[in-house]
Design a protein around this motif. Sequence first.
Motif, PDB file in Angstrom:
ATOM      1  N   LYS A   1       0.849  -1.193   0.000  1.00  0.00           N
ATOM      2  CA  LYS A   1       0.000   0.000   0.000  1.00  0.00           C
ATOM      3  C   LYS A   1       0.883   1.241   0.000  1.00  0.00           C
ATOM      4  O   LYS A   1       1.985   1.244   0.568  1.00  0.00           O
ATOM      5  N   ALA A   2       0.371   2.269  -0.671  1.00  0.00           N
ATOM      6  CA  ALA A   2       1.096   3.539  -0.760  1.00  0.00           C
ATOM      7  C   ALA A   2       0.905   4.300   0.553  1.00  0.00           C
ATOM      8  O   ALA A   2      -0.130   4.223   1.200  1.00  0.00           O
ATOM      9  N   MET A   3       1.948   5.041   0.923  1.00  0.00           N
ATOM     10  CA  MET A   3       1.878   5.858   2.136  1.00  0.00           C
ATOM     11  C   MET A   3       1.109   7.143   1.849  1.00  0.00           C
ATOM     12  O   MET A   3       1.225   7.714   0.768  1.00  0.00           O
ATOM     13  N   ASP A   4       0.369   7.575   2.833  1.00  0.00           N
ATOM     14  CA  ASP A   4      -0.294   8.872   2.772  1.00  0.00           C
ATOM     15  C   ASP A   4       0.622   9.850   3.494  1.00  0.00           C
ATOM     16  O   ASP A   4       0.818   9.727   4.706  1.00  0.00           O
TER      17      ASP A   4
ATOM     18  N   GLN B   1       8.187  11.492  -4.569  1.00  0.00           N
ATOM     19  CA  GLN B   1       8.077  10.081  -4.984  1.00  0.00           C
ATOM     20  C   GLN B   1       7.325   9.335  -3.896  1.00  0.00           C
ATOM     21  O   GLN B   1       7.629   9.482  -2.710  1.00  0.00           O
ATOM     22  N   LYS B   2       6.353   8.535  -4.311  1.00  0.00           N
ATOM     23  CA  LYS B   2       5.538   7.793  -3.345  1.00  0.00           C
ATOM     24  C   LYS B   2       6.381   6.805  -2.552  1.00  0.00           C
ATOM     25  O   LYS B   2       7.317   6.208  -3.087  1.00  0.00           O
ATOM     26  N   GLY B   3       5.998   6.628  -1.303  1.00  0.00           N
ATOM     27  CA  GLY B   3       6.594   5.591  -0.468  1.00  0.00           C
ATOM     28  C   GLY B   3       5.616   4.439  -0.337  1.00  0.00           C
ATOM     29  O   GLY B   3       4.399   4.630  -0.468  1.00  0.00           O
ATOM     30  N   TYR B   4       6.148   3.240  -0.096  1.00  0.00           N
ATOM     31  CA  TYR B   4       5.290   2.062  -0.018  1.00  0.00           C
ATOM     32  C   TYR B   4       5.600   1.222   1.207  1.00  0.00           C
ATOM     33  O   TYR B   4       6.752   1.115   1.636  1.00  0.00           O
ATOM     34  N   LEU B   5       4.518   0.619   1.726  1.00  0.00           N
ATOM     35  CA  LEU B   5       4.602  -0.333   2.831  1.00  0.00           C
ATOM     36  C   LEU B   5       4.192  -1.700   2.307  1.00  0.00           C
ATOM     37  O   LEU B   5       3.216  -1.801   1.543  1.00  0.00           O
ATOM     38  N   LEU B   6       4.914  -2.728   2.701  1.00  0.00           N
ATOM     39  CA  LEU B   6       4.503  -4.102   2.422  1.00  0.00           C
ATOM     40  C   LEU B   6       4.064  -4.679   3.752  1.00  0.00           C
ATOM     41  O   LEU B   6       4.895  -4.887   4.646  1.00  0.00           O
ATOM     42  N   LYS B   7       2.746  -4.818   3.881  1.00  0.00           N
ATOM     43  CA  LYS B   7       2.121  -5.150   5.160  1.00  0.00           C
ATOM     44  C   LYS B   7       2.488  -4.026   6.130  1.00  0.00           C
ATOM     45  O   LYS B   7       1.970  -2.938   5.974  1.00  0.00           O
TER      46      LYS B   7
ATOM     47  N   PRO C   1      11.340  10.175   9.972  1.00  0.00           N
ATOM     48  CA  PRO C   1      12.451   9.615   9.185  1.00  0.00           C
ATOM     49  C   PRO C   1      12.335   8.117   8.918  1.00  0.00           C
ATOM     50  O   PRO C   1      13.014   7.599   8.041  1.00  0.00           O
ATOM     51  N   GLU C   2      11.474   7.420   9.630  1.00  0.00           N
ATOM     52  CA  GLU C   2      11.268   5.991   9.358  1.00  0.00           C
ATOM     53  C   GLU C   2      10.437   5.780   8.094  1.00  0.00           C
ATOM     54  O   GLU C   2      10.519   4.738   7.457  1.00  0.00           O
ATOM     55  N   PHE C   3       9.600   6.773   7.753  1.00  0.00           N
ATOM     56  CA  PHE C   3       8.714   6.655   6.598  1.00  0.00           C
ATOM     57  C   PHE C   3       9.040   7.641   5.472  1.00  0.00           C
ATOM     58  O   PHE C   3       8.633   7.428   4.341  1.00  0.00           O
ATOM     59  N   HIS C   4       9.731   8.712   5.814  1.00  0.00           N
ATOM     60  CA  HIS C   4       9.974   9.777   4.842  1.00  0.00           C
ATOM     61  C   HIS C   4      11.460  10.030   4.647  1.00  0.00           C
ATOM     62  O   HIS C   4      12.245   9.895   5.576  1.00  0.00           O
ATOM     63  N   GLN C   5      11.791  10.446   3.431  1.00  0.00           N
ATOM     64  CA  GLN C   5      13.150  10.888   3.114  1.00  0.00           C
ATOM     65  C   GLN C   5      13.030  12.342   2.651  1.00  0.00           C
ATOM     66  O   GLN C   5      12.513  12.610   1.564  1.00  0.00           O
TER      67      GLN C   5
END
Length: 190
Positions: A136-139, A171-177, A147-151
């Motif tokens: 799923k894409a991060m909102d 650029q979108k970030g993504y989570l796998l589960k 900093p754990e989710f964003h650069q």
Amino acid sequence: MSAEQNNQADSQSAEKETVDAAYTEGVDNPENGASEPAQQIESELDKVRKESEENYQRYLRAQADFDNFRRRTRQEKEELAKYASLQVIEQLLPVVDNMERALSAGKEGKDYEALLKGVDMIFRQLEHALANEGLKAMDTIGQPFNPEFHQAIMQVESEEYDEGIVVEEIQKGYLLKDKVIRPAMVKVSS
């Protein structure tokens, strides 16, 4: 030593020889009653030897079973790793088929609106297949910088957001589960 002491020592020595001879005769002579304990001991020893051999054979079989189990487990693990992506690929094959159809239709005709609509449908099909696997894409926009989710690639002045809030996603970030597989590239308010 006196003669009396010599006689006494000789008689003790003779008694010892008689006892030794009787014991030896009893062990050697199976007809004598003294050999029964020796036979019983020999019988017990044979029984213990057989039991020991059976236990050793059981040990060897258990060791072989364990070696087979370890080998079988390793092979299953290797095969699982080899074909781990099989399910995802099966879900992506229809996307590839539709992409090929869209490309061939785009070469044949000049209806770019229909081509765009087809590519959009393929994109939604791809998103759905990946979402089924837990992607799923991060909102990010409007969220506090983490900093754990964003650069963060840039800080910008913003009247709309407080300091340290994500204002734009590059650029979108993504989570796998629940695991971040790609952090989002963002601009952060300063």
